[in-house]
Write an enzyme that holds these catalytic residues in place. Sequence first.
Site, PDB file in Angstrom:
ATOM      1  N   TRP A  62       8.141  -0.274   7.415  1.00  0.00           N
ATOM      2  CA  TRP A  62       9.134   0.730   7.046  1.00  0.00           C
ATOM      3  C   TRP A  62       8.368   2.012   7.287  1.00  0.00           C
ATOM      4  CZ3 TRP A  62      11.505   0.328   1.369  1.00  0.00           C
ATOM      5  CH2 TRP A  62      10.769   0.538   0.802  1.00  0.00           C
ATOM      6  N   ARG A 106       9.362  -9.382  -0.655  1.00  0.00           N
ATOM      7  CA  ARG A 106       9.056  -7.984   0.096  1.00  0.00           C
ATOM      8  C   ARG A 106       7.542  -7.791   0.300  1.00  0.00           C
ATOM      9  NH1 ARG A 106       8.036  -2.032   0.114  1.00  0.00           N
ATOM     10  NH2 ARG A 106       6.031  -2.194  -0.812  1.00  0.00           N
ATOM     11  N   THR A 144       4.156  -5.730   1.080  1.00  0.00           N
ATOM     12  CA  THR A 144       3.821  -4.083   1.082  1.00  0.00           C
ATOM     13  C   THR A 144       4.405  -3.337   2.196  1.00  0.00           C
ATOM     14  OG1 THR A 144       1.502  -4.936   0.165  1.00  0.00           O
ATOM     15  CG2 THR A 144       1.794  -2.627   0.872  1.00  0.00           C
ATOM     16  N   GLU A 145       5.089  -2.251   1.798  1.00  0.00           N
ATOM     17  CA  GLU A 145       5.702  -1.478   2.814  1.00  0.00           C
ATOM     18  C   GLU A 145       6.406  -2.065   3.965  1.00  0.00           C
ATOM     19  OE1 GLU A 145       5.235   1.779   2.286  1.00  0.00           O
ATOM     20  OE2 GLU A 145       3.623   1.852   0.760  1.00  0.00           O
ATOM     21  N   ALA A 146       7.109  -3.179   3.440  1.00  0.00           N
ATOM     22  CA  ALA A 146       7.964  -4.004   4.207  1.00  0.00           C
ATOM     23  C   ALA A 146       7.370  -4.710   5.757  1.00  0.00           C
ATOM     24  CB  ALA A 146       9.212  -3.349   4.517  1.00  0.00           C
TER      25      ALA A 146
END
Lengths: 376, 394
Positions: free
Chosen positions: B301, B148, B150-152
């Site tokens: 996200w 995943r 960073t921050e999606a």
Amino acid sequence: MKVAMIGWEYPPFKAGGLATHCYGLTRSLADKNAKVFFFMPKTKHKPSSDKKNLKIIEVGESEIFPYDRPDSKEIEGQFFEAVYKYNALVAAKINISVKNDGKFDVVHCHDWLTMKAGIAVKEETGTPLVLTIHSTEYDRSGWLYPNQWFIDIEKEGMEKADKIIAVSNFTKNVIVDKYGISPDKISVVHNAVHPIPEGQKQEIVLFLGRLTIQKGAEFFLQAANKVLDYEPNTRFVVAGDGDMLPRLIHQSIDMGISDRVIFTGRLTEDEVKHIYGISSVYVMPSVSEPFGITALEAISAGTPTIASKTAGFSEAFKNCLRVDFWDTDEMANKIISLLRYDPLHRTLSSEGRKEIDIFTWDRVADKTLDVYNGVM
Amino acid sequence: MTSICMYFEVHQPMRLNHFSVFNIGDHNDPKTSYFDEKLNREIFEKVARKCYLPTNNLLLELIRKHDGEFRVSFSLTGTFVEYCERYMPEVLDSFKELFKTGSVDMIEETYYHSLSALYDDMDEFEDQVKMHNQMIRRVFNYRPRVFRNTEAIFDNRIAKKVADMGYKGIITEGTDKILNRRSPNYLYRPVNADIKVLLRNYTLSDDVGFRFSAKQWPGYPLTADKYAQWMSHCEGDLVNLFMDYETFGEHHWEDTGIFTFLEHLPSEVFKQNYLDFVTVSEAVERYVPVGEIDAPWAISWADEDRDVSTWLGNDMQHSCFNELKEIGRKLRGDGHKDLLHTWRLLQTSDHLYYCSTKGMEDGAVHAYFSHYDDPYEGFINFMNILQDFKQKIN
């Protein structure tokens, strides 16, 4: 809605935010179909109204100004008397107007100068009294040696008013804490601004205001001294007049920066607009600042602003920089950052101007009408 | 059968000291350190007491109570693990304890929770992923299979790179920008890479993450049985509930009932037929992609915009980001190990997040997460440090 508003100054003459406020408010009220009778001292400037619903009525003459202190040399002992005299004249004039044309729905005063007249009209005719507090004696004295004579007038006015409008929560708290007024009686209405066009920016850092203890110009000069060690080509402008001017000039000479600081003295309306427009940074290091319309004026001209943390406007405004007025290291840090970092300057300038759009006199008039309706 | 896949993001940035223009170039003063040790320690210890320790304990109990059928996944950043090792090793021990149950999966990400995936070339990104991989191997003796960012943050280029690095799955936001009205409750495949994409069900995730204690929300109060019923009505293979771990006890304090909610969630889920829990690795093993997604521009996200404007939305953020890249060009390959580590700590996305000027609802969220009074303070401080750092490497 028929309003008797008692003021002290009105453009083209202005000494401070009071004139700007009365001008913006009366015109917007008139646009909203309120009939406004604006009473003020006779001056050589001849203010006039182009609106059907707004009448400007000049009363006698006065030698004093809202920011005068009783120790001002020119008026000395006659100060208190001059205040009483003007208030009595206004009250008489309003009472004549009531006899001829019928009662007012509300009488509205601004600050200590005209409170006596407002109280007299209320007691004579039973008209509800609304009082706007733009600054208190504590603010004007920089919280150092407040004069009891002003405090007593202010307290009497606040107690007798049916409703008080404070220009910020900061000021509302002063009214509650220092004058013992119930918070339920006080509405907060933040000021507004007529936007000023942006000019060709130069490396100018601006102070603009009365040169009194309240406005903190000496902190501006201390910060300037620190900035010049790092950014020696910066120019500093101190615009305005006041009892501290000689002291400030000496201060800049002592610090050896007098070649980088320009004292303009009192500026005309057009000059004020021009200097806001071409400055890169506006600093408002007030010791006490109930609202601070000048900050909104500077921001509207695309000039990023560094203001005292407690300044009233900044309760409701996000896009400015904040400092403690005494923290001149941090003030200098922020001035230098604004001069060096274009993206910071650009972002503050554009976001600030966007946010200014909310601060309209139309909104101030709406909120003031709400207050009027609450006391009728 | 619909599987519930819960993943928690566990991250703490190294927050910066107050650093004025007068500190720039003043390299002899030991006080002019970039990182605010005291503040960082205070915040970490506070969040550990309110969230990490109690939630880990609760999860451990729940996994044991349900014989390992309750399953969750974590992503721990490198900076977070450094905090644990420096200040509270017991926090890391409790994660190891959880991992040992076999019901807990670990996810890969960049060690520094950085935006390095958005740099012009991907060498720095690859290095930071490898550092994270080594850290997880050292601490948990495990090699994550799902990534995943960073921050999606996700786009086609990132998907391709992560697939080339051998990962089986990648996590991002189930935003309509890439779904075009399709359901987030399935696996998908990027148009250009052989990897399975797990998409966050943002409605159900945010019901817990953002709305749990919002009294004006129609779903309030959210109970475990209500939530389990909502999930049982979901169509699809997989309901991905991805959120910050600090949701439990920190974003929502204990008195909101968040721990009671979590405590009852597994048993309420098991009352529903056709619902079970999977880890992220199990999700990509069990299910097959049902369609393709195309992300030519980066999504994430974060915020209402679900793009990278949270970190790169204004001039100030762009200029800091460019400075970071510029420093990297000079520094990488120079072999200055301590400077490299400092540069990488400065790449943590939070420093850019603090400079965001987004208004309205997002602005309130930003202010909650920031220790600065406003984004301008954040910028001045960060930029002053970057200027000082540039002098150090020249």
